[in-house]
Design a protein around this motif. Structure first.
Motif, short mmCIF file in Angstrom:
data_model
loop_
_atom_site.label_atom_id
_atom_site.label_comp_id
_atom_site.label_asym_id
_atom_site.label_seq_id
_atom_site.Cartn_x
_atom_site.Cartn_y
_atom_site.Cartn_z
N PHE A 107 0.81 -1.07 -0.16
CA PHE A 107 -0.23 -0.13 0.25
C PHE A 107 1.24 1.02 -0.06
O PHE A 107 2.37 0.90 0.10
N LEU A 108 0.28 2.48 -0.21
CA LEU A 108 1.24 3.89 -0.04
C LEU A 108 0.89 5.26 1.64
O LEU A 108 2.18 4.69 1.53
N ASN A 109 -0.30 5.14 1.83
CA ASN A 109 -0.78 5.77 2.25
C ASN A 109 -1.19 5.40 3.88
O ASN A 109 -0.88 5.09 4.99
N PHE A 110 -2.30 4.55 3.05
CA PHE A 110 -3.74 4.24 4.71
C PHE A 110 -3.71 2.55 3.54
O PHE A 110 -3.95 2.64 2.62
N LEU A 111 -4.25 1.50 4.82
CA LEU A 111 -4.65 0.25 4.62
C LEU A 111 -5.44 -0.21 5.61
O LEU A 111 -5.56 0.49 6.74
N ASN A 112 -6.44 -0.26 5.53
CA ASN A 112 -7.79 -0.91 6.51
C ASN A 112 -7.99 -2.39 6.45
O ASN A 112 -7.51 -3.30 5.23
#
Length: 531
Positions: A520-525
């Motif tokens: 991922f880059l900035n956010f991961l849920n």
């Protein structure tokens, strides 16, 4: 070359001055050590030490199989004509185990074999062909005293070797290492004082044990090296001491000692799962420490009750709802001056459902300074986020940590935690924020990378499944099915991989298991929920 110098600098800067001083002193005097110089206790009478539970220290039988055959750390070796007590082909830890003499307490080994082994080693030690080292000496002395106490075995060489080692240990305490090594030294000297009927030696060691427990046992009851394995090893020795104190009516104040032991029991109870097994956090694996069930059983016989504690200072949190249990690592590397058993694992976690491990710490299979050791201590071997193939904290060598990350806890509630660490700030200007929320039949994890996002080439969230888990990936839906009844759902990713890794289930014992890698880059849920 510059990087090596920086690693060395960031390692040494955290050491105590006394550690550096003793490191230099021991290196200077080591070539001149002769066991014959340590003769203070030669004329002391050896007495039996009463202990009802010494055999619970024996973790497994068949460490000695007869005919000069030994098995330690899942590696066997058969000596041909005579035992090489300096045998190092399997690494230093294997040789240490050879010299510990745990097998003296193993009922499957014949008394005649035990006599032969202890006499053979005594002869080699007294002749100078085996060089004493404080840590194996500490463990060996206790095993020899317990063997003598149980069997009454005496011989001139055995008693001389034992008494030389006690004096040697008192004059070569591991101040350069500190931590569990130094505590083991003092525990041995206390038991030696009882065995030699030397109140001065016992009282001095007892005072130092209490002082070390004040330093090494954190307010939440955890041993400050934050390894459930070493916590259990130390706790088992403290239970042995408690038994000896009661049997010999040792008169010194022990109220605080009882309190510390009960707090340590409480910590182990709290950090362990409902099935009485603890996660393999930091340096930890099976088959090295007594089991939690055995420790609890002995504590109960000694009328020791686990203190109710709340995990805090040791850097762990436990979430429990119904049959879901999560243990989360939210601690900085401690103790700062002895991080030898620490891993680069901030904001990692383990998950167990219905007493079955789902997400695990990958464990420890070796202490040798090789690629496997480097891998097992790395960030990518834990259930957390790695950026640009770089560790959060600089773990190097077998037991070294250079530049290290710091944790910042923002919100800390029951079954909810929000924290960050700065391990990637220096290299990339990035801080990793992660939150955990456990609700009924669901664990939610949110990852956020704040800072210079243009420097992120590869951000990967790792999820290491237990060896018994079966996984099926549906990347288009951002979903992964585990054991047909558990679903991992991801959003914010740009790629998911299901790959293999080697799970350490013991020293020198690896088993292929599955790992989920989420890019991922900035956010991961991430949501983990029952189907």
């Amino acid at each position: 070359m510059l990087q090596k110098l920086l690693s060395f600098y960031y390692t040494v800067k955290y050491l105590r001055i006394s550690q550096i001083r003793y490191q230099v002193w021991y290196r200077l005097k080591s070539p001149f050590i002769r066991l014959s110089n340590y003769s203070r206790f030669l004329h002391s009478e050896l007495h039996r030490v009463n202990s009802r539970f010494s055999h619970f220290l024996v973790l497994s039988s068949n460490k000695y199989s007869g005919s000069l055959g030994f098995c330690f750390l899942n590696k066997s070796h058969q000596f041909k004509e005579e035992i090489d007590w300096n045998f190092a082909s399997y690494g230093k830890l294997w040789n240490y185990n050879l010299q510990y003499f745990d097998f003296l307490l193993d009922d499957s080994v014949s008394f005649s074999d035990k006599q032969f082994l202890v006499e053979n080693f005594s002869e080699n030690l007294l002749s100078g062909s085996v060089k004493p080292e404080p840590y194996p000496v500490s463990l060996r002395i206790i095993n020899w005293i317990l063997f003598f106490s149980e069997t009454g075995h005496r011989s001139e060489n055995f008693e001389r070797a034992l008494k030389f080692q006690i004096d040697y240990l008192e004059n070569n305490l591991e101040f350069h290492i500190q931590a569990n090594h130094l505590l083991e030294n003092y525990i041995t000297l206390f038991i030696s004082g009882i065995a030699l009927n030397n109140p001065k030696l016992a009282e001095k060691a007892w005072g130092n044990i209490l002082m070390q427990l004040d330093e090494q046992v954190l307010p939440d009851g955890g041993h400050y090296e934050c390894s459930p394995m070493y916590h259990s090893i130390i706790l088992s020795k403290l239970l042995l001491i408690f038994d000896i104190i009661e049997s010999h009516k040792f008169q010194s104040e022990n109220g605080n000692f009882r309190k510390k032991v009960q707090e340590m029991l409480g910590w182990l109870t709290t950090v362990s799962f409902s099935d009485k097994k603890w996660p393999h956090l930091n340096d930890a694996t099976d088959g090295i420490a007594p089991s939690f069930s055995d420790i609890l059983a002995i504590a109960q016989k000694l009328n020791l009750v686990p203190e109710k504690v709340k995990l805090k200072e040791s850097g762990y949190r436990n979430f429990r709802i119904n049959n879901w249990e999560a243990v989360i690592d939210v601690g900085s590397i401690i103790p700062s001056y002895q991080p030898g058993h620490a891993h680069s694992d901030m904001l990692s976690f383990c998950l167990q459902i219905n007493n079955k491990p789902i997400l695990v710490d990958t464990g420890t299979s070796t202490y040798q300074g090789n690629q496997q050791r480097k891998k097992e201590r790395s960030t990518s071997s834990h259930n957390t986020v790695e950026i640009n193939a770089t560790n959060q904290s600089e773990v190097w060598g077998s037991f070294r940590v250079g530049e290290r990350a710091e944790i910042n806890i923002h919100e800390d509630f029951e079954n909810y935690l929000y924290a960050s660490h700065d391990g990637y700030r220096f290299n990339f200007g990035i801080e990793h924020f992660r939150s955990f929320k456990l609700s009924k039949n669901c664990l939610h994890i949110k990852d956020r990378l704040a800072g210079k996002s243009m420097k992120i080439k590869n951000a990967i969230a790792f999820f290491h499944l237990d060896k018994d888990c079966q996984a099926q990936l549906f990347e288009k839906n951002g979903e992964l099915l585990v054991n047909n009844d558990l679903k991992f759902v991801f959003s914010g990713y740009h790629r998911i991989e299901l790959c293999k890794y080697q799970q350490a289930i013991g020293f020198n014992l690896l088993q292929e298991s599955s790992c989920i890698k989420v890019y991922f880059l900035n956010f991961l849920n991430t949501s983990i929920l029952q189907v």
